[in-house]
Design a protein around this motif. Structure first.
Motif, PDB file in Angstrom:
ATOM      1  N   LYS A  41     -33.661 -18.351  21.860  1.00  0.00           N
ATOM      2  CA  LYS A  41     -32.384 -19.027  21.697  1.00  0.00           C
ATOM      3  C   LYS A  41     -31.242 -18.034  21.915  1.00  0.00           C
ATOM      4  O   LYS A  41     -31.337 -16.859  21.535  1.00  0.00           O
ATOM      5  CB  LYS A  41     -32.255 -19.637  20.300  1.00  0.00           C
ATOM      6  N   LYS A  42     -30.183 -18.533  22.475  1.00  0.00           N
ATOM      7  CA  LYS A  42     -29.044 -17.691  22.814  1.00  0.00           C
ATOM      8  C   LYS A  42     -28.428 -17.011  21.594  1.00  0.00           C
ATOM      9  O   LYS A  42     -27.941 -15.873  21.672  1.00  0.00           O
ATOM     10  CB  LYS A  42     -27.990 -18.537  23.538  1.00  0.00           C
ATOM     11  N   ASP A  43     -28.434 -17.711  20.460  1.00  0.00           N
ATOM     12  CA  ASP A  43     -27.689 -17.228  19.291  1.00  0.00           C
ATOM     13  C   ASP A  43     -28.577 -16.747  18.149  1.00  0.00           C
ATOM     14  O   ASP A  43     -28.130 -16.662  17.006  1.00  0.00           O
ATOM     15  CB  ASP A  43     -26.755 -18.325  18.785  1.00  0.00           C
ATOM     16  N   LYS A  57     -33.141 -19.105  32.646  1.00  0.00           N
ATOM     17  CA  LYS A  57     -32.482 -20.149  31.860  1.00  0.00           C
ATOM     18  C   LYS A  57     -33.261 -21.465  31.943  1.00  0.00           C
ATOM     19  O   LYS A  57     -33.563 -21.959  33.018  1.00  0.00           O
ATOM     20  CB  LYS A  57     -31.051 -20.377  32.345  1.00  0.00           C
ATOM     21  N   GLN A  65     -27.716 -10.063  23.509  1.00  0.00           N
ATOM     22  CA  GLN A  65     -27.066 -10.992  24.434  1.00  0.00           C
ATOM     23  C   GLN A  65     -27.289 -10.578  25.890  1.00  0.00           C
ATOM     24  O   GLN A  65     -27.508 -11.424  26.762  1.00  0.00           O
ATOM     25  CB  GLN A  65     -25.577 -11.053  24.112  1.00  0.00           C
ATOM     26  N   ASP A  91     -28.633 -24.346  28.681  1.00  0.00           N
ATOM     27  CA  ASP A  91     -27.529 -23.468  28.292  1.00  0.00           C
ATOM     28  C   ASP A  91     -27.845 -22.616  27.069  1.00  0.00           C
ATOM     29  O   ASP A  91     -27.236 -21.551  26.883  1.00  0.00           O
ATOM     30  CB  ASP A  91     -26.267 -24.301  28.016  1.00  0.00           C
ATOM     31  N   GLU A  92     -28.783 -23.070  26.246  1.00  0.00           N
ATOM     32  CA  GLU A  92     -29.048 -22.387  24.977  1.00  0.00           C
ATOM     33  C   GLU A  92     -30.395 -21.679  24.925  1.00  0.00           C
ATOM     34  O   GLU A  92     -30.652 -20.929  23.987  1.00  0.00           O
ATOM     35  CB  GLU A  92     -28.979 -23.401  23.816  1.00  0.00           C
TER      36      GLU A  92
END
Length: 800
Positions: A632-634, A666, A658, A669-670
Motif C-alpha cells: 500500500k502506498k501509505d 502499479k 515512498q 493508485d494505492e
C-alpha cells in the motif's frame, strides 16, 4: 548423486567432519582466468609505491623492513571497544584498522582490485580481512546503513593470498579512502600469541568480461538455467539475453554427447526484460544433460525426480547445519564453544550453548534452532526406506537441535531465547568475555515451541520416553502461552534483536492455531481443537477475500494476508520470513479436523492463496522467483507497524519507502507490486522466497496442484543458479558459487546466505561481489527452509 560426492560423505564419517570446500566451479577460480587488460599499482613493497596509511582502533601498524604493511594485535583485548555495550552484548574485541586517503581519484577505468596479503594468526581457523572504500562522487559510498563499499575475504592462514574481487558495480568516480581491517574475534581454544597481517601489494586492474552485479538481463553470452536440473514433469527452460538471433538449440546426453532433444528458441518480452527462451519441457527422460545454443553451453544438469535432483543439496545443507553446531567441537572449525554464555532464571543458571549458531556471527537464537530441528525431522520422514543412511543422519542432527530446545526450557513458561555473540569466548564462566542469554516468558515463543515439540513427538516411534516427554511439555508450553496471551494479548514483544520481533497479529494467530492443532493431534483433547479453530478464524479475518482490483485489467488479487484484521497494512517479510505458517495452520486444521463444517472455507482460503501466487509470479518471468507482493502506498503512516517491520532505521526511511513504492508495478493508485521487498538496513530475500516457496508447496500438497509445486521448486532453482547472475547461492552446489560472509567459521559447503538484495531504492536484483552483512551473511535458518521444501516435494512424488 555422483560417486565422488558419495566418497566425500563417507570420508566425513557421514557428516561428522566438514565436507571439503570445492573450488573447481567457484567464482573466484573462474575469475583468475579472466584476461587483465591494464593495471595500476596503488601500493607495492617491491616497487616502493606507497600510500599514506594511518592506524585506528586496537593493535599496531608499521611498515616492515621489507616495505610491507604490517598490522599486529593480541588475540584478545582486556576491554570492549569504545561504544560497545557494558555487558558485551553482540560485540567482539574491536578492529585493527588502517586507512589511506585517495585524492578524489576516478577509478572508472578499472573494474577489479587485487591484493597480496599474508595472515599469521596462530590457531585462528578463519583469518578474515575487511576491505572498505569511500566514494564522494555522484553516488556516495558507504550508504547510510554502512553496507555498501565493504568487502570481507576469507583468507588461508600462514601463506600469501592472492585476493581479487570485481568492483564493476561500485560507484568509484571520486574515491576518497581505502581501508583494511581485521576483527578481534576472541579466544577460540586453539588461538595463541600475537596476530600479524602483512600486505605487500594493492593493485587496480581492468579485466575483460566483468561480472554484472545489477539488473534482470543476464550477461552477454550467458545461459541461465537450473544448475541442479529439473523434475521430469515440470516445465524446463533455459534462457539468455535477446542479443543474438533466436535459432535452434540442442540438449545432449552427458556420457555419450548424443543429441536427445532439438528445439527452437523464441523471443519473449516480460516485465523483467527481453529474452530468448529455450523450452525443452517435452524431454522427460531421466539422466544427465547439457544444453548448447549458439556459441554457449551449460554445465551438466539432471532431469529426474525431485528426490534425485536435490539429494546432493540435502547432504550439503546438512553439512552446513552440522558445521554451525554450537557447544560441540567441529573439526577444522572450532573446539567446544560458548560454554560461558549463561542464562539465569530465579537463581538457576544454564549454559546457553547447543543447537546451531544463527549465522556467520555465531550468535544464537532458540527459534531459529527450533525451526531447523523441525525441518530435519520433516526431511527424514519424507525419505524412502532405501535412504536409511541419510534418514538416520538427519535424525541424529535433529536430536542435537531437540536437545537444545529441551535444555533451554526452565519449565515454568520461561525459556532462554537468544544471545548476541559475534565472538569466541574462553569457556570459563566469570570472565569478562562471558555473554548473558536473554530469558523470557513469551507467549509467541511458547506457542511455536509447543507446536514443534508436538510435531517432533508425533514423528518419534522408537523412543517412548522421549515421545511421552514431548507430549507432556508441548501441552505445558501451550498452556503457558495461553496464559500469557490472556494477560497481554498479541502485543507482547521480545526485545529488538530477537527473530520473532516482527511478528504480526495475524501471524501470531497462525502460529497459535498450528501449535494447538499439533498438540490436539497428540492428546486428542477437544479444548485444543477448539482453540485451534478459534485462532484460525482470527487469522482468516486478516486474509483478503474480496480482492484488490487492477485498475487497467480489472483482475482481482486476493488470498494474501494483512498484518491484522483492520486490513490497513499488508503482511510483508523483508528479512525474517514465516509466511508458510499461514498455510501450516490451514493444513493442520484440515488434517486434524477433516470432517469439520468449516472444511470448505479452509480449502477456499488455500485456493485463494494459491491463485494469488500464480498471478504474481508472472511479474518475474522467465525467472521462477515469487515476488515480494503487494504494498500500500501509505503503509509507512502506520508508525507502530513500520518500526516493527524495519530495524535500524531513522526518519529517512519514510522518504525511502515512498521512493521504493514508486519503483513497483502499479496495480491502482494505492497499490503496487514489488518484485523485491521494500527494505532498508536489513536486506536479502532468500528466507523470504523460501518461506513463500514452502507456503506454495503446502498449498500444492493440499490441493494436489502441480503448478503450485512447480512454483515451490522454482524457488530452489532461483537460489541454485536460475537468477540473472547465473550464480548458485549454495556454496559447493551447482556452479559459479562465491565466497560469502562467514566470518568466524569460514567457508562451509552447503552454506546459503541471507540472499539477493536491491541497490538503494530500486526494484531489481543487486548482487555485488562484495561480501557484507546482511545480504551475503550465511544463515542456518535458510538451510532449514531449503530442506523443508524438498521434504514436501519428496512427499508429493509418493516416495515416502
Amino acid at each position: 548423486m555422483k560417486p565422488s560426492m558419495k566418497r566425500q560423505i563417507a570420508q566425513t564419517g557421514i557428516i561428522h567432519r566438514p565436507l571439503p570446500i570445492e573450488t573447481e566451479h567457484a567464482l573466484e577460480t573462474l575469475a583468475k582466468k579472466k584476461q587483465v587488460l591494464s593495471s595500476r599499482v596503488l601500493f607495492s613493497a617491491a616497487q616502493q609505491v606507497s600510500l599514506d596509511f594511518a592506524h585506528q582502533g586496537a593493535g599496531d601498524f608499521i611498515i616492515s623492513d621489507k616495505g610491507e604493511i604490517k598490522l599486529t594485535s593480541p588475540v584478545v583485548m582486556p576491554h570492549w571497544p569504545a561504544g560497545a555495550p557494558d555487558d558485551g552484548d553482540y560485540t567482539n574485541f574491536g578492529n585493527v584498522t588502517i586507512s589511506a586517503p585517495l585524492e578524489n581519484e576516478n577509478w572508472s577505468d578499472f573494474n577489479r582490485v587485487r591484493i597480496q596479503v599474508f595472515p599469521d594468526f596462530p590457531g585462528v581457523t578463519n583469518p578474515y580481512l575487511m576491505i572498505s572504500f569511500k566514494n564522494d562522487g555522484t553516488v556516495k559510498v558507504p550508504d547510510i546503513y554502512g553496507r555498501e563499499g565493504v568487502h570481507g575475504v576469507n583468507l588461508i592462514n600462514h601463506e600469501w593470498n592472492d585476493v581479487i574481487f570485481e568492483i564493476e558495480g561500485l560507484p568509484r568516480d571520486q574515491m576518497t579512502e581505502i581501508s583494511f581491517s581485521y576483527y578481534l574475534n576472541g579466544p577460540e581454544r586453539l588461538t595463541a600469541g600475537t596476530m600479524e597481517l602483512f600486505i605487500n601489494e594493492i593493485k587496480l586492474e581492468q579485466i575483460s568480461e566483468p561480472e554484472i552485479s545489477k539488473g534482470w538481463v543476464p550477461q552477454d553470452n550467458a545461459l541461465i538455467y537450473s544448475h541442479n536440473g529439473y523434475s521430469k514433469e515440470m516445465p524446463k527452460v533455459a534462457f539468455c539475453a535477446n542479443k543474438i538471433e533466436a535459432t535452434s538449440f540442442t540438449v545432449h546426453e552427458k556420457e555419450t554427447n548424443t543429441v536427445v532433444f532439438t528445439g527452437k528458441g523464441y523471443q519473449n518480452t516480460t516485465e523483467t526484460g527481453n529474452y530468448i527462451i529455450l523450452d525443452f519441457s517435452d524431454l522427460q527422460t531421466v539422466g544427465e544433460y547439457y544444453l548448447k545454443f549458439a556459441e554457449m553451453q551449460t554445465e551438466t544438469f539432471q532431469i529426474g525426480t525431485s528426490e534425485v535432483i536435490w539429494e546432493s543439496s540435502i547432504w550439503k545443507s546438512l553439512n552446513f547445519i552440522f558445521c554451525e553446531r554450537c557447544g560441540c567441537p567441529v573439526f577444522g572449525k572450532h573446539t567446544t564453544c560458548h560454554a560461558d554464555i549463561i542464562a539465569e532464571h530465579e537463581g538457576k543458571q544454564l549454559s546457553f550453548n547447543g543447537g546451531w549458531h544463527d549465522a556467520g556471527d555465531v550468535s544464537q537464537q532458540l527459534i531459529q534452532t527450533a525451526e531447523v530441528t523441525m525441518a530435519l525431522y520433516e526431511m527424514a520422514a519424507s525419505l524412502p526406506e532405501k535412504e536409511e543412511t541419510l534418514r538416520m543422519r538427519l535424525l541424529e542432527e535433529g536430536e542435537w537441535g531437540l536437545d537444545f530446545i529441551l535444555k533451554t526450557r526452565f519449565g515454568d513458561g520461561f525459556r532462554a531465547t537468544s544471545a548476541g555473540m559475534t565472538r569466541w569466548t574462553d569457556g570459563l564462566v566469570g570472565g569478562m568475555d562471558d555473554a548473558i542469554a536473554r530469558v523470557h516468558n513469551q507467549a509467541y515463543e511458547n506457542f511455536y515451541c509447543a507446536g514443534i515439540e508436538a510435531y517432533i513427538g508425533s514423528r518419534i516411534t522408537d523412543n517412548t520416553t522421549m515421545r511421552n516427554h514431548l507430549v507432556r511439555i508441548a501441552e505445558e508450553d501451550l498452556l503457558f502461552a495461553i496464559a500469557e496471551l490472556e494477560k497481554h494479548g498479541t502485543g507482547q514483544k521480545p526485545i529488538f534483536w530477537e527473530h520473532t520481533y516482527q511478528t504480526s497479529e495475524s501471524l501470531y494467530y497462525a502460529t497459535a492455531s498450528w501449535a494447538a492443532s499439533m498438540v490436539y493431534q497428540l492428546t486428542n483433547k477437544e479444548i485444543y481443537a477448539e482453540k485451534a479453530l478459534e485462532w484460525l478464524g482470527l487469522m482468516l479475518e486478516a486474509q483478503e477475500k474480496a480482492g484488490i482490483e487492477d485498475s487497467e485489467t480489472g483482475e482481482l488479487y486476493k488470498g494474501f494476508f494483512y498484518r491484522d484484521n483492520t486490513h490497513n497494512v499488508i503482511q510483508h517479510f523483508n528479512h525474517q520470513a514465516r509466511e508458510h505458517l499461514y498455510l501450516m495452520a490451514l493444513e493442520a486444521a484440515l488434517e486434524t479436523q477433516p470432517a469439520h463444517t468449516e472444511k470448505q472455507t479452509w480449502l477456499q482460503s488455500v485456493e485463494m492463496y494459491g491463485d494469488y501466487l500464480k498471478k504474481v509470479t508472472r511479474f518475474t518471468k522467465p525467472y521462477p522467483l515469487i515476488p515480494a507482493g503487494l504494498y500500500k502506498k501509505d503503509e509507512y503512516l502506520d508508525e507502530a507497524s513500520f518500526h516493527l517491520q524495519h530495524l535500524l532505521i531513522d526518519e529517512r526511511a519514510i522518504e525511502e519507502y515512498q521512493l521504493q513504492f514508486e519503483q513497483g508495478i502499479k496495480i491502482n493508485d494505492e497499490i503496487a507490486i514489488r518484485k523485491f521487498p521494500i527494505w532498508f538496513s536489513f536486506r536479502g530475500n532468500n528466507a523470504i522466497l523460501l518461506s513463500a516457496g514452502k507456503a506454495a508447496s503446502i498449498a500444492g500438497k493440499i490441493l494436489q496442484d502441480k503448478a503450485l509445486l512447480d512454483i515451490a521448486e522454482g524457488q530452489l532453482q532461483w537460489v541454485i543458479g536460475m537468477n540473472p547472475f547465473g550464480q548458485s547461492m549454495m556454496h559447493g552446489e551447482g556452479y559459479r558459487y562465491a565466497q560469502q560472509y562467514s566470518v568466524l567459521n569460514g567457508e562451509i559447503t552447503g552454506e546459503i546466505p541471507v540472499g539477493m538484495e536491491t541497490f538503494r531504492n530500486e526494484d531489481e536484483p543487486y548482487w555485488p561481489e562484495f561480501n557484507n552483512a546482511t545480504y551475503k551473511e550465511v544463515w542456518v535458518g535458510n538451510a532449514g527452509k531449503w530442506i523443508s521444501i524438498v521434504a514436501d516435494l519428496n512427499k508429493i512424488t509418493g516416495k515416502s
